[in-house]
Design a protein around this motif. Structure first.
Motif, PDB file in Angstrom:
ATOM      1  N   GLU A 106       0.823  -1.212   0.000  1.00  0.00           N
ATOM      2  CA  GLU A 106       0.000   0.000   0.000  1.00  0.00           C
ATOM      3  C   GLU A 106       0.859   1.264   0.000  1.00  0.00           C
ATOM      4  O   GLU A 106       0.454   2.287  -0.520  1.00  0.00           O
ATOM      5  CB  GLU A 106      -0.932  -0.006   1.202  1.00  0.00           C
ATOM      6  CG  GLU A 106      -1.992  -1.075   1.137  1.00  0.00           C
ATOM      7  CD  GLU A 106      -2.887  -1.083   2.360  1.00  0.00           C
ATOM      8  OE1 GLU A 106      -2.828  -0.123   3.154  1.00  0.00           O
ATOM      9  OE2 GLU A 106      -3.644  -2.045   2.514  1.00  0.00           O
ATOM     10  N   ALA A 107       2.049   1.187   0.591  1.00  0.00           N
ATOM     11  CA  ALA A 107       2.919   2.354   0.698  1.00  0.00           C
ATOM     12  C   ALA A 107       3.816   2.524  -0.528  1.00  0.00           C
ATOM     13  O   ALA A 107       4.584   3.460  -0.599  1.00  0.00           O
ATOM     14  CB  ALA A 107       3.777   2.240   1.952  1.00  0.00           C
ATOM     15  N   GLY A 108       3.760   1.618  -1.495  1.00  0.00           N
ATOM     16  CA  GLY A 108       4.597   1.710  -2.684  1.00  0.00           C
ATOM     17  C   GLY A 108       5.340   0.413  -2.916  1.00  0.00           C
ATOM     18  O   GLY A 108       4.827  -0.662  -2.655  1.00  0.00           O
ATOM     19  N   PHE A 109       6.567   0.532  -3.399  1.00  0.00           N
ATOM     20  CA  PHE A 109       7.388  -0.636  -3.695  1.00  0.00           C
ATOM     21  C   PHE A 109       8.534  -0.742  -2.701  1.00  0.00           C
ATOM     22  O   PHE A 109       9.054   0.266  -2.240  1.00  0.00           O
ATOM     23  CB  PHE A 109       7.968  -0.552  -5.113  1.00  0.00           C
ATOM     24  CG  PHE A 109       6.939  -0.713  -6.187  1.00  0.00           C
ATOM     25  CD1 PHE A 109       6.507  -1.972  -6.559  1.00  0.00           C
ATOM     26  CD2 PHE A 109       6.398   0.382  -6.821  1.00  0.00           C
ATOM     27  CE1 PHE A 109       5.559  -2.133  -7.561  1.00  0.00           C
ATOM     28  CE2 PHE A 109       5.459   0.239  -7.821  1.00  0.00           C
ATOM     29  CZ  PHE A 109       5.038  -1.022  -8.189  1.00  0.00           C
ATOM     30  N   ALA A 110       8.943  -1.955  -2.388  1.00  0.00           N
ATOM     31  CA  ALA A 110      10.099  -2.208  -1.529  1.00  0.00           C
ATOM     32  C   ALA A 110      10.943  -3.287  -2.196  1.00  0.00           C
ATOM     33  O   ALA A 110      10.409  -4.219  -2.798  1.00  0.00           O
ATOM     34  CB  ALA A 110       9.667  -2.659  -0.143  1.00  0.00           C
ATOM     35  N   ARG A 111      12.254  -3.152  -2.080  1.00  0.00           N
ATOM     36  CA  ARG A 111      13.149  -4.142  -2.661  1.00  0.00           C
ATOM     37  C   ARG A 111      13.204  -5.376  -1.772  1.00  0.00           C
ATOM     38  O   ARG A 111      13.328  -5.286  -0.561  1.00  0.00           O
ATOM     39  CB  ARG A 111      14.542  -3.552  -2.806  1.00  0.00           C
ATOM     40  CG  ARG A 111      15.504  -4.513  -3.442  1.00  0.00           C
ATOM     41  CD  ARG A 111      16.824  -3.922  -3.781  1.00  0.00           C
ATOM     42  NE  ARG A 111      17.200  -2.779  -2.986  1.00  0.00           N
ATOM     43  CZ  ARG A 111      18.440  -2.381  -2.841  1.00  0.00           C
ATOM     44  NH1 ARG A 111      19.407  -3.030  -3.418  1.00  0.00           N
ATOM     45  NH2 ARG A 111      18.714  -1.326  -2.119  1.00  0.00           N
ATOM     46  N   VAL A 112      13.092  -6.547  -2.382  1.00  0.00           N
ATOM     47  CA  VAL A 112      13.196  -7.808  -1.653  1.00  0.00           C
ATOM     48  C   VAL A 112      14.682  -8.074  -1.406  1.00  0.00           C
ATOM     49  O   VAL A 112      15.471  -8.154  -2.334  1.00  0.00           O
ATOM     50  CB  VAL A 112      12.554  -8.969  -2.421  1.00  0.00           C
ATOM     51  CG1 VAL A 112      12.792 -10.288  -1.720  1.00  0.00           C
ATOM     52  CG2 VAL A 112      11.057  -8.729  -2.571  1.00  0.00           C
ATOM     53  N   ALA A 113      15.056  -8.194  -0.130  1.00  0.00           N
ATOM     54  CA  ALA A 113      16.457  -8.387   0.233  1.00  0.00           C
ATOM     55  C   ALA A 113      16.792  -9.844   0.516  1.00  0.00           C
ATOM     56  O   ALA A 113      17.947 -10.216   0.505  1.00  0.00           O
ATOM     57  CB  ALA A 113      16.802  -7.525   1.448  1.00  0.00           C
TER      58      ALA A 113
END
Length: 43
Positions: free
Chosen positions: A12-19
């Motif tokens: 919901e807050a956007g995109f995040a990189r999968v670490a």
């Protein structure tokens, strides 16, 4: 997939990189295995 590929997870807050990715094998018969995605805490 190449080792230097960037994988993004949409929320919901956007995109995040999968670490990281962890595979959890089910201990109970009949239940599916689980894949847990860890996001980059700096984003």
């Amino acid at each position: 997939m190449p080792g230097d590929a960037v994988v993004l997870l949409e929320s919901e807050a956007g995109f995040a990189r999968v670490a990281g990715v962890t595979l959890e094998i089910s201990a109970a018969a009949g239940l599916p295995d689980e894949v847990i995605l860890f996001t980059d805490a700096e984003e």
